[in-house]
Design a protein around this motif. Structure first.
Motif, mmCIF file in Angstrom:
data_model
loop_
_atom_site.group_PDB
_atom_site.id
_atom_site.type_symbol
_atom_site.label_atom_id
_atom_site.label_comp_id
_atom_site.label_asym_id
_atom_site.label_seq_id
_atom_site.Cartn_x
_atom_site.Cartn_y
_atom_site.Cartn_z
ATOM 1 N N ARG A 1 -14.877 2.914 -2.810
ATOM 2 C CA ARG A 1 -15.659 2.254 -3.876
ATOM 3 C C ARG A 1 -16.919 3.085 -4.100
ATOM 4 O O ARG A 1 -17.669 3.359 -3.176
ATOM 5 N N GLY A 2 -17.139 3.588 -5.286
ATOM 6 C CA GLY A 2 -18.400 4.277 -5.622
ATOM 7 C C GLY A 2 -18.374 5.759 -5.292
ATOM 8 O O GLY A 2 -19.235 6.503 -5.703
ATOM 9 N N MET B 1 5.057 5.409 10.302
ATOM 10 C CA MET B 1 5.719 4.087 10.256
ATOM 11 C C MET B 1 5.600 3.468 8.862
ATOM 12 O O MET B 1 6.006 2.315 8.656
ATOM 13 N N LEU C 1 3.057 2.270 7.490
ATOM 14 C CA LEU C 1 2.252 1.037 7.547
ATOM 15 C C LEU C 1 1.021 1.164 6.670
ATOM 16 O O LEU C 1 0.250 0.229 6.518
ATOM 17 N N GLN D 1 -0.778 1.057 3.421
ATOM 18 C CA GLN D 1 -0.473 0.447 2.111
ATOM 19 C C GLN D 1 -0.592 1.523 1.042
ATOM 20 O O GLN D 1 -1.701 2.018 0.797
ATOM 21 N N ARG E 1 12.982 -0.795 6.924
ATOM 22 C CA ARG E 1 12.989 -1.945 7.860
ATOM 23 C C ARG E 1 13.994 -1.708 8.968
ATOM 24 O O ARG E 1 13.782 -2.097 10.118
ATOM 25 N N ARG F 1 12.093 0.768 11.426
ATOM 26 C CA ARG F 1 10.955 0.245 12.214
ATOM 27 C C ARG F 1 11.460 -0.691 13.311
ATOM 28 O O ARG F 1 12.224 -1.603 13.060
ATOM 29 N N GLY F 2 11.019 -0.431 14.519
ATOM 30 C CA GLY F 2 11.393 -1.307 15.634
ATOM 31 C C GLY F 2 12.706 -0.865 16.253
ATOM 32 O O GLY F 2 12.938 -1.008 17.450
ATOM 33 N N MET G 1 6.035 0.792 17.786
ATOM 34 C CA MET G 1 4.599 1.121 17.912
ATOM 35 C C MET G 1 3.865 0.004 18.667
ATOM 36 O O MET G 1 4.172 -1.184 18.485
ATOM 37 N N PHE H 1 -0.211 -1.230 19.819
ATOM 38 C CA PHE H 1 -1.552 -1.039 19.248
ATOM 39 C C PHE H 1 -2.646 -1.277 20.289
ATOM 40 O O PHE H 1 -2.393 -1.677 21.410
ATOM 41 N N GLU I 1 -5.557 -3.417 20.248
ATOM 42 C CA GLU I 1 -6.189 -4.698 20.585
ATOM 43 C C GLU I 1 -5.114 -5.709 21.031
ATOM 44 O O GLU I 1 -4.511 -6.371 20.199
ATOM 45 N N THR J 1 -5.458 -9.376 19.523
ATOM 46 C CA THR J 1 -5.168 -9.860 18.157
ATOM 47 C C THR J 1 -3.829 -9.331 17.642
ATOM 48 O O THR J 1 -3.476 -9.578 16.497
ATOM 49 N N SER J 2 -3.064 -8.594 18.499
ATOM 50 C CA SER J 2 -1.825 -7.989 17.963
ATOM 51 C C SER J 2 -0.634 -8.933 18.057
ATOM 52 O O SER J 2 0.457 -8.592 17.640
#
Lengths: 338, 270, 312, 327
Positions: D20-21, D59, D61, D63, D89, D92-93, D98, D100, D102, D105-106
């Motif tokens: 942005r900017g 992967m 992932l 966007q 799909r 993946r897996g 993969m 991660f 944290e 929160t994963s």
């Protein structure tokens, strides 16, 4: 230990929190810091290591009386902080400052860098605007920040520069004692080295005393003169840096130090990794807090909690079997890759 | 400032609000007919050339009524939101940051206020204070206090845990100084978002109360009153409530859009 | 979980008392002799004296409050002046109608909003999102009575499907309910669609959504099994609290569609200065709202395992 | 050192994010990497060097509507960038998994951990609920989760950080992928727990003969687990070598600086060697070699031209004009 050459002395410091769990009605009591005592000498870097949840942060907050300890006392230059009036405490607090972990969260995004650095000066009413500006420029130079940034805002700085500003802020009232609470843990390796060197240079220039708290043992080993190891709210071992690494007395310290990987592919862990995880603090442990995970534990350990005993040369350990165990850390030899 | 204007919600909302304010400000220039008085001869005339929005059941030009009504309605709404935002934010910030007994007491008070649907609370306060324009500010404002309280308290709670607040306390700054220098400036942006929404709610409340006949009393022209006057002739002369209702909706929409725009602007992630 | 529910009920007790205190004193703020204002100007001296003794109006205020609160606990809310029957009876007659309207409106609106909100979040930035967002922000801005008037114009006058006066003779339940319910749903759906959309968008940035995609789950699974499950928690909370504002809307709707609900009863009482009825209606509605808030928190507890199941 | 055919081949990967900017930020500009079957590759670099973005792109992932991806990512010859949604799909897996950073929160906080693993299994392999549960429990034991059966039905908030990371590993390995991408797997864990997880990853890698890519900023963790190492700086690979070669005889000045400024158990000097200057800001990278402002050996050529890769052996290079001459 000579009685008067310490800057800060902690005696039996304990802090207990009551957590009202959403489940039952009775609130569980959690002893985050349990009867910790040690001295920090003037001009010394006292390292404090331990894993997360061992009470390191709660300890320094209770030591500076940022939070009220449940029991115990803290002597700063001979005067007990817990017997001081609020006004006296404020005067003493000028000499004790803290540098925090997360550089992106420890600066108010809406204040200019000058206001941020000069805030302690304004709080304690140090001279007029001009003197404060001069002092701020002097501080910017001392921590290696370009002076023209003074009118800028925190979002214009990198992580390392922000931490330098936090150090400048801590130095603004030329304190005697600085607590570094994981001060370099959030920084990248190359920036970490710069900040560690800066802290050591400033210590020599201004005769400061540090309480350096971290979970990173290599960093604490590099920067400290004496190191204390904490586990489950207790001080389990305390010694000079080299003494601690050469003659380990407490099994937890041994497990902690042997777990630290070396930047050398040849290094291979020789000894079994500590299994299990830290028990929940809500269920107080009888006897030695480490007995559930200690390979050398026996019946005695499960009953009486060990005292912090002096093993000579300023080396203290809280373990019934300290000294009898052969805990040496000689480096591993080249072996088949992990 | 530049990025503030680039957000299309803020532009759209801002434009609608500005238009409404200008109409209210230059009411005398925009109107030809008197907004009050009685002219039963041509009551309930359909919208025509001379009466752009037709006439109301008392023969007055609806456009003039709406334009003059906007003055009172906007003023009452601004005053009501003013009362609510000051009380709600101060209470919220102090309980969010200082916690302790104050937080419990204030929390209890707000729970009580939230137990009543806001319209019901307005009615009760209206009954107690008696109908007058000044009292309307209170009876619309007070039910809005919990909205600002909850946002301010939530924001103060999260800002209070930020390291720079703890750092300021550890430097020896008193609780109140830290609250004004560090907590307040970082809570204000979130309060502005709710302020805009609050304005919408306040205008809605004024119009609804007016519609129920409990709003600003008879002589002073306000949007709620116009809608109420047009209610009995809904089928025969729908333009009275139609146009005033549309004006009310547009203003509220303007404030809601402004609120959305401010929230998007503040929260880069969304 | 049981103690969580019990604790939630106990914490509501002070609020209940507080509500009664507020209403009791607000009514007392009205100038003039409470007995005269309670019994109306036409009451004889004897009636006033009887009333004064019954509610101990000569006694100090706390005693009066004690009497009133005891009566309230026993269900005696005093007698309505304008309706010449016990307040409790008058309220119980009218309350179910409004509760059904508000309740159905929020539930129907909520269900519709979850679909629309999820669709808006999924098609973020594309035309469905822009359409739904602007429609919902418009829907939120339209005053309830304004939507009601349009619904009345279209369905009653043009199509003649529903009666103009809902409380007229021979009007079936659903016929009188359709108009107000449709209006209510428009308002509620707009409000809840925005909530669903923003809470879904917030969840999209969570780490476990990235983990779900890294496991190779089709986008639909990620959306409905993972994202929606977590988004339901804030949605339930907001829906519960919206019921209070929905109640306010229901009161307005009763004026638009001339339905006999607690709203029209209350407005009649206010115009007739029928203070016992106002006091009774206000207290009953507030108690209902407190109950709704408690039920919301309990449902919230069920939806969120972090509350339902304690730590290890 | 198993040395099978090339499993993963990243060629000229470039990832730009619109800001942005300001102009688009190039988080990854021209990365070439190869991973062989059964090989363990360490990716090291400081924050903002593009190491995580590179492997999130593998992967897919990242966007892509906002971000712009260029270049090729070949998995067994098939280009991941051109794969359709369905193909992706399936990959993946199943072929690439993969884990991660944290652990907190994963995992989905409102779904039992057991169910989150069974979900992956039943997606890629048509197993009944019962069979899937059995296999998932088996993997729970494999990653050494104590009393696996009761922990299987716990919610994430009931497990410690170390246990959650073990659940993540079990979830990743449940379909026996050929490549495991581990993005800072132990950064959020304590030292003793980190040692347990690293040892577990090492054992599982050897047992399943699985290729592992370990992404971290911690050189000590790299030394513990990786056979080959690639050093990232400002969105590019500046040096790649086997672990022994890199740690004993680094060729690129940045790698030398990194190795010297890490305090270790055997550091004795009073001051650490430093790398001057700040971490490069991806939005405004310096001309020529991105490291020249901080490089003690920077010459004029470094300031003007981007360095080419100088090879010092079959798969060992350093992207530096003066590689080999300095240090």
């Amino acid at each position: 230990m000579a009685d008067n050459d310490y800057l800060i002395r902690l005696e039996g410091l304990t802090k207990t929190f009551s957590i009202n769990s959403s489940r039952g009605f009775r609130s569980a009591r959690l002893t985050a810091v349990n009867d910790v005592s040690f001295d920090i000498r003037r001009g010394e870097v006292f390292g404090l290591v331990g894993e997360s949840g061992c009470g390191k942060s709660t300890l320094y907050k209770a030591a500076l009386r940022l939070i009220e300890a449940s029991s115990g006392s803290v002597y700063y230059q001979g005067r007990n902080l817990y017997e001081m009036s609020f006004r006296e405490l404020m005067k003493v607090r000028r000499e004790m400052q803290v540098v925090f972990q997360d550089p992106y969260d420890s600066l108010n995004p809406r204040m200019t860098l000058e206001e941020l650095a000069a805030e302690p000066l304004r709080i304690h009413k140090y001279g007029g605007r001009a003197r404060r500006l001069a002092r701020t420029e002097e501080l910017f130079a001392a921590v290696g920040l370009p002076v023209q940034l003074i009118k800028g805002y925190p979002h214009q700085l990198s992580g390392g520069q922000r931490q330098r500003l936090c150090i400048a802020r801590a130095l603004s009232l030329s304190p005697e004692f600085i607590v570094c609470d994981e001060a370099v843990s959030a920084l990248d390796v190359s920036i970490q080295a710069q900040i560690l060197n800066l802290l050591l240079d400033l210590k020599e220039q201004m005769g400061l005393t540090y309480l350096f708290i971290s979970h990173n043992l290599s960093v604490v080993r590099f920067v400290s003169d004496r190191i204390g190891v904490m586990y489950f709210g207790r001080l389990v071992e305390l010694a000079g840096k080299d003494e601690l690494f050469d003659h380990i007395l407490h099994p937890y310290t041994y497990a902690l130090l042997s777990a630290v990987p070396e930047p050398d592919p040849g290094w291979i862990r020789k000894y079994a990794v500590l299994q299990g995880s830290v028990p929940s603090m809500l269920r107080p442990q009888a006897g030695c807090v480490f007995h559930s995970r200690c390979p050398h534990g026996d019946r005695l350990c499960t009953q009486t909690p060990p005292e912090l005993r002096d093993f000579g040369g300023g080396h203290y350990a809280a373990c019934h079997k300290a000294g009898e165990l052969n805990l040496s850390l000689d480096t591993g030899c080249l072996a088949e890759k992990g | 400032m530049r990025t503030l204007l680039s957000n299309k919600f803020i532009m759209l909302g801002g434009a609608m609000i500005l238009a409404m304010l200008l109409i209210a400000l230059f009411a005398p220039l925009l109107t030809v007919y008197p907004y009050d008085g009685l002219d039963l001869a041509n009551k309930n005339q359909a919208p025509s050339l001379e009466h752009m929005m037709g006439t109301d059941p008392y023969g007055r030009d609806v456009w003039c009524r709406v334009v003059y009504g906007s003055r009172v309605s906007l003023m009452v709404s601004f005053a009501a939101v003013g009362v609510a935002v000051v009380c709600g934010s101060v209470l919220g910030i102090v309980s969010g940051y200082l916690k302790g007994g104050f937080d419990l007491a204030a929390g209890r008070l707000i729970d009580i206020m939230m137990a009543f649907p806001s319209l019901l609370l307005s009615m009760i306060i209206g009954v107690a204070l008696g109908p007058s324009t000044r009292n309307m500010c209170l009876s619309i404002g007070i039910p809005l206090i919990p909205i600002f309280y909850r946002v301010a308290r939530g924001a103060a709670l999260s800002v209070g845990e930020r390291t720079f607040v703890i750092a300021s306390e550890s430097m020896g700054s008193g609780r109140f100084r830290t609250m004004f220098r560090h907590v307040l400036p970082n809570v204000l942006p979130q309060i502005f978002v709710v302020l805009s929404m609050g304005m919408g709610g306040s205008i809605l409340a004024e119009a609804s109360l007016g519609f129920l006949g409990l709003g600003i009393p008879q002589p002073t022209p306000s949007w709620g009153l116009i809608v109420n006057e047009g209610k009995p002739y809904m089928f025969t002369a729908p333009w009275t409530t139609g146009f005033s209702g549309a004006f009310i909706a547009l203003t509220i929409w303007g404030f809601n859009l402004l609120g959305d725009g401010l929230r998007d602007h503040l929260d880069p992630r969304v | 979980m049981g103690s969580y529910v019990l604790k939630r009920f106990l914490s509501a007790v002070p609020t209940v008392i507080g509500v009664f205190v507020v209403v009791f004193f607000v009514i007392r703020m009205i100038p003039g002799d409470p007995a005269v204002s309670m019994l109306g100007s036409g009451a004889t001296e004897a009636q006033i004296q009887v009333y004064r003794v019954k509610y101990g109006l000569d006694a100090p205020l706390p005693v009066q409050f004690g009497i009133a609160f005891r009566n309230f606990l026993t269900g005696d809310l005093g007698d309505s002046i304008s309706l010449y029957k016990p307040v409790r009876e008058a309220i119980m007659e009218r309350l179910p109608g409004t509760v059904q309207l508000a309740g159905l409106g929020v539930v129907a609106g909520g269900i519709l909003a979850v679909f629309l909100g999820v669709a808006a979040a999924v098609f973020r930035g594309k035309w469905p999102d822009l359409l739904l967002t602007s429609l919902s922000s418009l829907g939120m801005s339209l005053p309830t009575f304004y939507i009601g008037l349009w619904v009345l114009m279209i369905f009653a006058r043009k199509l003649g499907v529903i009666p103009v006066l809902s409380n007229a003779r021979g009007v079936s339940y659903w016929q009188s309910m359709f108009g107000p319910l449709l209006t209510m749903v428009v308002g509620e759906t707009s409000l809840l669609t925005r909530t669903t959309r923003s809470s879904m968008l917030e969840i999209f940035n969570e780490d476990f959504i990235r983990t779900a995609r890294a496991k190779g789950l089709p986008e639909k699974w990620v959306m409905f099994r993972h994202a929606l499950g977590n988004a339901m928690i804030p949605i339930i909370t907001v829906t519960g609290y919206n019921l209070a504002t929905a109640f306010g809307g229901a009161i307005v709707l009763e004026a638009v569609f001339t339905r006999n609900g607690i709203g029209s009863l209350l407005i009649g009482a206010i115009n007739a200065r029928d203070y016992p009825l106002i006091q009774g209606a206000a207290v009953v509605i507030a108690m209902l709202m407190i109950l709704v808030n408690i039920m919301t928190d309990i449902i919230y507890g069920f939806a969120d395992p972090r509350i339902r199941v304690s730590g290890e | 050192m198993s040395d099978g055919g090339v499993l993963l081949d990243i060629r000229g990967l470039r990832v730009r994010f619109p800001m942005r900017g300001r102009g688009p930020v190039c988080a990854v500009n021209g990365v070439d990497l190869t991973l062989r079957k059964g090989e363990s590759l360490g990716i090291v670099g400081e924050s903002g060097c593009g190491k995580s973005v590179t492997f999130s792109s593998v992967m897919r992932l990242v966007q892509s509507p906002p971000a712009v991806l260029e270049g090729e990512i070949l998995l067994d010859g098939r280009d991941v960038m051109r794969m359709s949604g369905a193909e992706l799909r399936r990959m993946r897996g199943k072929e690439i998994a993969m884990i991660f950073q944290e652990p907190m929160t994963s995992l989905n906080p409102v779904m039992r951990v057991g169910k989150q693993i069974i979900e992956t299994l039943r997606l890629h392999e048509s197993l009944s609920e019962k069979q899937a549960e059995e296999k998932a429990l088996e993997y729970f034991q494999m990653v050494e989760i104590p009393d696996a059966r009761s922990r299987f039905w716990c919610y994430p908030h009931q497990l410690s950080g170390g246990l959650r990371q073990r659940v993540m590993i079990a979830m990743a390995l449940i379909c026996n992928p050929r490549v495991l991408l581990a993005d800072e797997p132990t950064t959020a864990l304590d030292v003793t727990i980190q040692a347990q997880i690293l040892e577990l990853l090492g054992r599982l890698r050897r047992k399943n003969d699985m290729s592992v890519v370990l992404i971290t900023h911690d050189l000590c963790v790299i030394a513990q687990l990786a056979e080959r190492v690639a050093v990232f700086y400002a969105g590019r690979v500046v040096e790649e070598a086997s672990a022994g070669e890199l740690f004993a005889n680094p060729m690129h000045p940045y790698t030398m600086g990194l190795l010297r400024c890490v305090p270790t158990m055997r550091t004795v000097s009073r001051r650490l060697d430093m790398i001057e200057g700040n971490i490069p800001d991806p939005a405004c990278l310096p001309a020529g070699c991105a490291f020249h402002p901080r490089c003690p050996f920077a010459a004029d050529v470094c300031r003007e031209q981007a360095p080419e890769k100088r090879f010092f052996g079959e798969r060992r290079f350093a992207a530096c004009h003066r590689a080999g001459e300095v240090g």
